[in-house]
Design an enzyme around this catalytic site. Structure first.
Site, PDB file in Angstrom:
ATOM      1  CD  GLU A   1      52.699 -13.741 -22.292  1.00  0.00           C
ATOM      2  OE1 GLU A   1      52.723 -12.646 -21.711  1.00  0.00           O
ATOM      3  OE2 GLU A   1      52.851 -14.834 -21.691  1.00  0.00           O
ATOM      4  CB  CYS A   2      55.524 -18.285 -26.581  1.00  0.00           C
ATOM      5  SG  CYS A   2      56.900 -19.339 -27.096  1.00  0.00           S
ATOM      6  CB  ALA A   3      51.918 -21.428 -27.850  1.00  0.00           C
TER       7      ALA A   3
END
Length: 483
Positions: A369-371
């Site tokens: 997720e994201c990073a």
């Protein structure tokens, strides 16, 4: 019975985090077991809360988890504690865009039936403070504002004027805090700098916040206010009970399952259902590696609890320091954080990048997720990353921020196509392309689009999710880890 306070403010920037963290640390310093909570999807403030209390900071998000889960998740975090302090988000009545009071601090306070302490930045006002407090106290009669803490007060004369103005408001002044540079915490493009990146300085800042609160606030009156809250109505959430409910109906593989509040029926059930042991019954407990360290600080405590209850052995590792994945890794979870700040260091750890790429090529489940999405990309700001995804990421001037209604577009170890849930985006990076041949999610707002990647066992996306809302995600992920 859990004594509890909600720390709110008229707007962002008034000093909620300083006051909430200082209160947590001050009460913990008195020998109380303090449970820290944060309204909304914030990952950074809970790190400071954890430092102040020695307990995991936990989020209460009525949008992502549903209103039915707010009190059970609160009770889960506060179990065995003497006091719970809940830091609000934005202004008291600000919530999800175009959703009324949903996900606001006011809504969470009402769901918990908790008294609210309003932190007011008094730096540019005197008598007007009474009108401001009166407006907030009278706007919603179901929100009980039990007191005010005046922040950034300049002088004794200024304090006198403020107290005089509030004297007839009916809302007591429970604290007055002067300007104090020592309590400030540095910020950057996504908010405060996380504790993991400045441990020594963060310890000093929290100590200073506690001292400021001890000197400026009436701790006895605040504790009495917290103890005036009525008994909780719901039992505590447990990962085991939530997974048992997911097995009986709302599993992650069911089309449309897991709307807000899914799994709430597990609240109050005994944690002795043995779901962790049942999960292991299908074979040995697979190792699920979870990224941590300074570059990957965004996570919800409930995710690891659900993975363990589903039958996994959860092993933390630091992509900045560790050159290999934990022994026996069969699944990988890479949450959010700040890889853009550490792109050179992450890139330099070629041994770990190769290990992550090899695990992904083997078909093992990977949830990013994201990073985590950025780390799996081919490059980040020109620095080589893991190369699992045929995409390149870079920093951007634009802030992407907001709640998301999402539906799974492709089958993956995270969810079956058609699964619906709610999430949150918060980043200043872009990835090109924004979606793969098999996208992760279809989003409805702020515009209809697909985003993210499903490649083999990899599910990578910008969207942050809270698995307590859809506990079957953890079971599905762990089952994909089994040989």
């Amino acid at each position: 019975m859990v004594a509890r306070l909600v720390i709110a403010a008229p707007s962002s920037g008034a000093g909620k985090t300083t006051v909430a963290t200082g209160l947590m640390a001050a009460f913990a310093g008195r020998g109380l077991a303090v449970s820290p909570h944060k309204v909304g999807p914030d990952y950074i403030d809970p790190g400071y809360h954890a430092l102040a209390t020695g307990r995991p900071g936990r989020n209460l998000d009525a949008f992502m988890c549903g209103t039915d889960l707010v009190e059970p998740l609160f009770a889960h975090g506060a179990r065995g504690c003497d006091l719970a302090v809940v830091e609000g988000v934005m202004g008291l009545y600000d919530g999800a865009a175009d959703q009324g009071e949903l996900a606001s601090t006011a809504q969470v306070a009402k769901l918990l039936r908790a008294p609210v302490v309003l932190v007011v930045d008094a730096s540019s006002q005197s008598r007007s403070v009474a009108a401001l407090v009166h407006g907030f106290a009278s706007w919603d009669p179901e929100v009980r504002i039990g007191g005010v803490i005046l922040n950034k007060v300049a002088t004794d004369r200024h304090e006198h004027l403020l107290r005089e103005a509030l004297g007839e408001s009916g809302v007591p002044v429970l604290g007055v805090l002067r300007r104090a540079p020592a309590v400030s915490t540095p910020s950057r493009h996504l908010g405060l700098v996380p504790v993991a990146e400045r441990r020594a300085e963060a310890v000093d800042a929290v100590r200073a916040q506690a001292e400021q609160v001890r000197e400026g606030c009436d701790l006895d009156a605040l504790l009495a206010l917290a103890r005036s809250a009525p008994p909780l109505r719901a039992g505590a959430w447990s990962a085991e009970a939530a997974l048992a409910d997911a097995s009986s109906g709302a599993v992650a593989g069911a089309s449309g399952a897991g709307g807000p509040g899914a799994g709430a029926s597990g609240a109050g059930r005994s944690g002795a259902s043995g779901l962790g042991r049942l999960g292991a019954g299908a074979g040995e407990r697979p190792v699920v590696a979870v990224a941590g360290g300074a570059a990957f600080t965004f996570s919800y405590a409930e995710h690891a609890e659900l993975l363990a209850a589903a039958g996994a052995d959860v092993a933390a590792f630091d992509p900045l320091r560790d050159e290999k994945l934990p022994e026996g890794t069969r699944g990988l979870v890479i949450g959010g954080g700040f890889p853009e700040v550490y792109a050179p260091e992450l890139s330099a750890n070629e041994a770990l990048r190769d290990a992550v790429a090899a695990l992904a090529r083997s078909g093992a489940p990977v949830a990013a997720e994201c990073a985590g999405l950025l780390y799996l990309a081919r490059s980040l700001d020109g620095k080589p990353m893991c190369g699992v995804l045929d995409a390149d990421a870079r920093m951007s001037e634009r802030l992407t921020l907001g709640y998301r209604d999402a539906v799974a577009v492709s089958d993956s170890p995270v969810s079956a196509a058609g699964t619906r849930l709610r999430g949150h985006e918060f980043h200043r990076t872009v990835i090109d392309p924004g979606a793969g041949t098999n996208p992760a999610w279809g989003l409805r707002q702020p515009e209809r689009r697909v985003e993210g990647f499903v490649v083999g066992g990899v599910h990578a996306s910008y969207v942050h999710t809270h698995w307590a809302a859809l506990p079957g995600v953890a079971r599905r992920f762990v089952e994909h880890c089994r040989p």
